[in-house]
Design a protein around this motif. Sequence first.
Motif, PDB file in Angstrom:
ATOM      1  N   TRP A   1      12.876  -8.573   3.003  1.00  0.00           N
ATOM      2  CA  TRP A   1      11.691  -8.650   2.449  1.00  0.00           C
ATOM      3  C   TRP A   1      10.592  -7.696   3.380  1.00  0.00           C
ATOM      4  CZ3 TRP A   1       6.575 -10.541   3.781  1.00  0.00           C
ATOM      5  CH2 TRP A   1       5.529 -10.349   2.649  1.00  0.00           C
TER       6      TRP A   1
ATOM      7  N   HIS B   1      11.157  -4.188   3.081  1.00  0.00           N
ATOM      8  CA  HIS B   1      10.640  -3.704   1.880  1.00  0.00           C
ATOM      9  C   HIS B   1       9.224  -3.392   1.834  1.00  0.00           C
ATOM     10  CE1 HIS B   1      14.352  -5.351  -0.911  1.00  0.00           C
ATOM     11  NE2 HIS B   1      14.562  -4.696  -0.009  1.00  0.00           N
TER      12      HIS B   1
ATOM     13  N   THR C   1       7.239  -6.530  -4.891  1.00  0.00           N
ATOM     14  CA  THR C   1       7.160  -6.617  -3.517  1.00  0.00           C
ATOM     15  C   THR C   1       5.371  -6.766  -3.504  1.00  0.00           C
ATOM     16  OG1 THR C   1       9.026  -5.303  -2.819  1.00  0.00           O
ATOM     17  CG2 THR C   1       7.097  -5.472  -1.362  1.00  0.00           C
TER      18      THR C   1
END
Length: 331
Positions: free
Chosen positions: A201, A204, A225
Amino acid sequence: MATATTTAEGGRGDALRVMFARNPVLGPTAALLVAIVFFSLATDTFANIDNFSFIVQQSIVVGTLALGQTLVILTSGIDLANAAIAVFGTLLMTRLVTGELPGPFALILSIVACAAVATLSGLLVSRIKLPPFIVTLGMLAVMTAVTNLYSKGTTWPVPDGLLTWLGTSLYLFGRVQFTLGMVVAAVLFAATWFVLAKTGWGRHVYAVGNEPEAARLTGIHIDRTLISVYAVAGIIYGFAAWMALGRTPTADPNAYQTGNLDSITAVVIGGTSLFGGRGGVVGTVVGALIVAVLRSGLTQMGIDSNYQNLATGVLVIAAVAFDQATRRRSR
């Protein structure tokens, strides 16, 4: 010989630029150390363990707001409503407890409410493609109005011990004062650093802020995201609200009116790029401390608050100019 010397100096200059580009926290850290040394020599009261403890205590609310702001700015966004959301959180916690809701439920519901408001901003940015500046500017106005209406224009004393619990003072080695709010802030910063540095994450988040089209082509769900970033930031704002009640046991609708700008200042001075994809949590910690150290030191030197604001503004402009110059050379 002169040409060789010039070439060597140019090589060292390029190496330094590359080093600062790869480690944007180095410059702010050096600035923080210089500021501490300067104020320690310029005043008799700055280099005191109690003063350092007080500086950290003063910085935790804005620093926590800056932590959430860091996540948003890393995606090339900005959140002008973060302080307004936190102030709303303080009012909601207090009013719920005043209405005889148990403290833990009031706390959880208020943090969830802060997350929901921030998530709404993320939805508007990601799904409708509105600019983050406009969305959060509008959200700032909305939350300010809602908070004033909900508070009826008055401050509310906090009746529950849990809501002021983070203001509890403890002593390390019987000498160094710290609060539970400082502990919770440290845990939040450490957890956020870990998530950004060690998880998919986090990668990202950096990818979306750096090159959104390239991120999309590699399979990253940009909208998802962005929404998650604003949601996590909202949770952090909820914790900032809890810390604010620990600092001052009253819910004031007019509190932290410059908290949004102060948090942006801490993030930018800490080396996180306003253009996204570069920076991080450590820099934000350093940036928040720079602001707190600067204001504490200048106050102890008897410098007018207007000049303090002037110095802070100059630092912000210099930090953004340095960031632009570094990006330009790295291309």
